[in-house]
Design a protein around this motif. Structure first.
Motif, mmCIF file in Angstrom:
data_model
loop_
_atom_site.group_PDB
_atom_site.id
_atom_site.type_symbol
_atom_site.label_atom_id
_atom_site.label_comp_id
_atom_site.label_asym_id
_atom_site.label_seq_id
_atom_site.Cartn_x
_atom_site.Cartn_y
_atom_site.Cartn_z
ATOM 1 N N PHE A 7 -5.137 -22.553 -14.521
ATOM 2 C CA PHE A 7 -4.283 -22.937 -13.397
ATOM 3 C C PHE A 7 -5.001 -23.916 -12.491
ATOM 4 O O PHE A 7 -6.216 -24.122 -12.590
ATOM 5 C CB PHE A 7 -3.831 -21.701 -12.613
ATOM 6 C CG PHE A 7 -4.958 -20.866 -12.065
ATOM 7 C CD1 PHE A 7 -5.439 -21.054 -10.771
ATOM 8 C CD2 PHE A 7 -5.543 -19.861 -12.839
ATOM 9 C CE1 PHE A 7 -6.464 -20.284 -10.272
ATOM 10 C CE2 PHE A 7 -6.578 -19.091 -12.338
ATOM 11 C CZ PHE A 7 -7.038 -19.291 -11.054
ATOM 12 N N VAL A 8 -4.228 -24.544 -11.620
ATOM 13 C CA VAL A 8 -4.750 -25.525 -10.665
ATOM 14 C C VAL A 8 -4.440 -25.058 -9.249
ATOM 15 O O VAL A 8 -3.299 -24.692 -8.927
ATOM 16 C CB VAL A 8 -4.128 -26.918 -10.898
ATOM 17 C CG1 VAL A 8 -4.552 -27.885 -9.788
ATOM 18 C CG2 VAL A 8 -4.535 -27.473 -12.255
ATOM 19 N N ILE A 9 -5.463 -25.054 -8.409
ATOM 20 C CA ILE A 9 -5.309 -24.782 -6.981
ATOM 21 C C ILE A 9 -5.439 -26.109 -6.243
ATOM 22 O O ILE A 9 -6.398 -26.855 -6.460
ATOM 23 C CB ILE A 9 -6.384 -23.803 -6.474
ATOM 24 C CG1 ILE A 9 -6.257 -22.451 -7.177
ATOM 25 C CG2 ILE A 9 -6.289 -23.632 -4.953
ATOM 26 C CD1 ILE A 9 -7.401 -21.495 -6.864
ATOM 27 N N ILE A 66 -16.584 -17.108 -1.345
ATOM 28 C CA ILE A 66 -15.378 -16.700 -0.620
ATOM 29 C C ILE A 66 -14.482 -15.868 -1.535
ATOM 30 O O ILE A 66 -13.962 -14.802 -1.141
ATOM 31 C CB ILE A 66 -14.603 -17.927 -0.103
ATOM 32 C CG1 ILE A 66 -15.418 -18.686 0.947
ATOM 33 C CG2 ILE A 66 -13.237 -17.503 0.462
ATOM 34 C CD1 ILE A 66 -15.661 -17.949 2.229
ATOM 35 N N ALA A 67 -14.295 -16.330 -2.774
ATOM 36 C CA ALA A 67 -13.436 -15.625 -3.726
ATOM 37 C C ALA A 67 -13.993 -14.252 -4.070
ATOM 38 O O ALA A 67 -13.263 -13.244 -4.055
ATOM 39 C CB ALA A 67 -13.269 -16.464 -4.990
ATOM 40 N N GLY A 105 -10.874 -20.608 -1.975
ATOM 41 C CA GLY A 105 -11.543 -19.388 -2.426
ATOM 42 C C GLY A 105 -10.639 -18.172 -2.366
ATOM 43 O O GLY A 105 -10.645 -17.324 -3.272
ATOM 44 N N ILE A 106 -9.851 -18.076 -1.316
ATOM 45 C CA ILE A 106 -8.913 -16.955 -1.167
ATOM 46 C C ILE A 106 -7.813 -17.027 -2.228
ATOM 47 O O ILE A 106 -7.436 -16.019 -2.832
ATOM 48 C CB ILE A 106 -8.317 -16.940 0.254
ATOM 49 C CG1 ILE A 106 -9.417 -16.641 1.275
ATOM 50 C CG2 ILE A 106 -7.179 -15.914 0.369
ATOM 51 C CD1 ILE A 106 -9.013 -16.878 2.714
ATOM 52 N N GLU A 107 -7.293 -18.245 -2.462
ATOM 53 C CA GLU A 107 -6.283 -18.425 -3.509
ATOM 54 C C GLU A 107 -6.859 -18.067 -4.880
ATOM 55 O O GLU A 107 -6.182 -17.460 -5.716
ATOM 56 C CB GLU A 107 -5.775 -19.873 -3.515
ATOM 57 C CG GLU A 107 -5.041 -20.309 -2.249
ATOM 58 C CD GLU A 107 -3.613 -19.799 -2.167
ATOM 59 O OE1 GLU A 107 -3.281 -18.795 -2.831
ATOM 60 O OE2 GLU A 107 -2.825 -20.401 -1.411
ATOM 61 N N LEU A 108 -8.111 -18.418 -5.113
ATOM 62 C CA LEU A 108 -8.775 -18.095 -6.378
ATOM 63 C C LEU A 108 -8.892 -16.590 -6.563
ATOM 64 O O LEU A 108 -8.576 -16.049 -7.637
ATOM 65 C CB LEU A 108 -10.161 -18.744 -6.410
ATOM 66 C CG LEU A 108 -11.036 -18.470 -7.639
ATOM 67 C CD1 LEU A 108 -10.377 -18.980 -8.908
ATOM 68 C CD2 LEU A 108 -12.417 -19.116 -7.455
ATOM 69 N N ILE A 125 -7.312 -13.433 6.586
ATOM 70 C CA ILE A 125 -8.623 -13.484 5.926
ATOM 71 C C ILE A 125 -9.318 -14.809 6.236
ATOM 72 O O ILE A 125 -10.501 -14.850 6.597
ATOM 73 C CB ILE A 125 -8.472 -13.309 4.403
ATOM 74 C CG1 ILE A 125 -7.928 -11.921 4.064
ATOM 75 C CG2 ILE A 125 -9.814 -13.520 3.698
ATOM 76 C CD1 ILE A 125 -7.449 -11.788 2.631
ATOM 77 N N ALA A 126 -8.575 -15.901 6.088
ATOM 78 C CA ALA A 126 -9.151 -17.229 6.312
ATOM 79 C C ALA A 126 -9.571 -17.415 7.767
ATOM 80 O O ALA A 126 -10.629 -17.993 8.050
ATOM 81 C CB ALA A 126 -8.141 -18.301 5.912
ATOM 82 N N THR A 127 -8.765 -16.917 8.683
ATOM 83 C CA THR A 127 -9.073 -17.050 10.108
ATOM 84 C C THR A 127 -10.316 -16.250 10.471
ATOM 85 O O THR A 127 -11.155 -16.703 11.264
ATOM 86 C CB THR A 127 -7.878 -16.597 10.961
ATOM 87 O OG1 THR A 127 -6.735 -17.403 10.645
ATOM 88 C CG2 THR A 127 -8.177 -16.729 12.450
#
Length: 305
Positions: A7-9, A66-67, A105-108, A125-127
């Motif tokens: 997949f592609v992010i 991050i992931a 990283g979160i999307e991963l 999470i990102a914040t």
């Protein structure tokens, strides 16, 4: 391995503050961090752009960390991946490169770990990692975002029915956020806080009503950060003057700088690029548009080698 393992992010860059919207207002722009991902027996990171070659090629890479940590918070041991990383977001220039990496990283973690995170959960999470919601929110949701981070909760609205062009004037030198934060005052008087917040409120109203002249005026009247950071930016005043003489309705630091963002009405961006690039030949003048989509994760059948 199944097709779903490939997949592609894609995560857009962002500009923050827009003058007085300090740590609360962000805008997604059409520069992108892209990850091509497939499961592997070990973590392997390939950098497709020269600017990324100094980053680690294993699981110590920032995006991987991050992931891995995000997945671990949900009790998941993340499967290793082979990742090709490409980016046209300049590093340490105030265009949200670190925020885009955090979102990626979160999307991963969410995709590989099958966590099933909502957008609101991703934002929190990102914040928590970034410390403020403006850049990460814009990269996640796209468009213009206005957010508030208080008591471990993020509230945010994303606005997509807004349209203008921007020209980013990007100098060669970098400016780390931690250095530019060091010049900011620790406190404001009540009077100054009222004046600063009213300027930010009026900026939002001006953008939503497309009162570009008012929006530009409010960008200039910021009291939160620009008066302290402008002296760190080479030729800021000169850039502002040239931009306005070439059709810009407003000029502001992009995030913490050193990139200066010049705002203009739709269709006038190329004229603004020409004027700025001619006047500041040692800097890069790049036409930007608003990204309305935010981050995306798309399955692909194969990667083009």
């Amino acid at each position: 391995m199944t097709l779903n393992d490939r997949f592609v992010i894609k995560v857009p860059a962002s500009t923050a503050n827009l003058g007085p919207g300090f740590d609360s207002m962000g805008l997604a722009v059409d520069l992108y961090l892209t990850l091509e991902v497939e499961k592997s027996v070990k973590w392997e990171i390939q950098s497709a752009s020269d600017e990324l070659l100094d980053f680690p090629s294993d699981e110590t890479h920032f995006i991987c960390q991050i992931a891995i940590k995000t997945a671990a918070n949900y009790g998941i041991d993340l499967h290793p991946c082979k990742i090709k990383v490409d980016s046209d977001i300049p590093l340490a220039r105030g265009l949200g490169s670190s925020a885009a990496a955090i979102v990626a990283g979160i999307e991963l973690a969410d995709k590989i770990g099958r966590i099933g995170l909502t957008q609101k959960e991703k934002l929190l999470i990102a914040t928590e990692i970034e410390g403020h919601p403006d850049n990460v929110g814009a990269s996640l949701f796209g468009g213009l975002v206005i957010g508030s981070y208080q008591q471990n909760e993020v509230d945010m609205l994303s606005i997509s029915n807004i349209s203008f062009e921007m020209v980013a004037v990007i100098p060669d030198e970098i400016l780390l956020t931690k250095d530019s934060r060091g010049v900011l005052p620790a406190t404001f008087s009540r009077e100054a806080a009222i004046q600063a917040s009213s300027t930010a409120n009026l900026l939002v109203a001006a953008l939503l009503t497309q009162n570009w002249e008012m929006a530009g005026k409010m960008m200039e009247q910021d009291l939160f950060h620009q008066p302290y950071r402008k002296p760190l930016i080479n030729l800021y005043q000169e850039i502002e003057e040239v931009a306005k003489s070439n059709g810009a309705f407003g000029v502001a630091l992009s995030g913490a700088g050193p990139t200066v963002l010049c705002f203009t009405e739709k269709g006038r961006g190329n004229q603004l690029v020409s004027g700025l690039q001619s006047a500041f030949s040692t800097m890069s003048a790049k036409l930007l548009n608003i990204d309305y989509c935010g981050s995306s994760v798309k399955t692909v059948e194969r990667f083009i080698k």
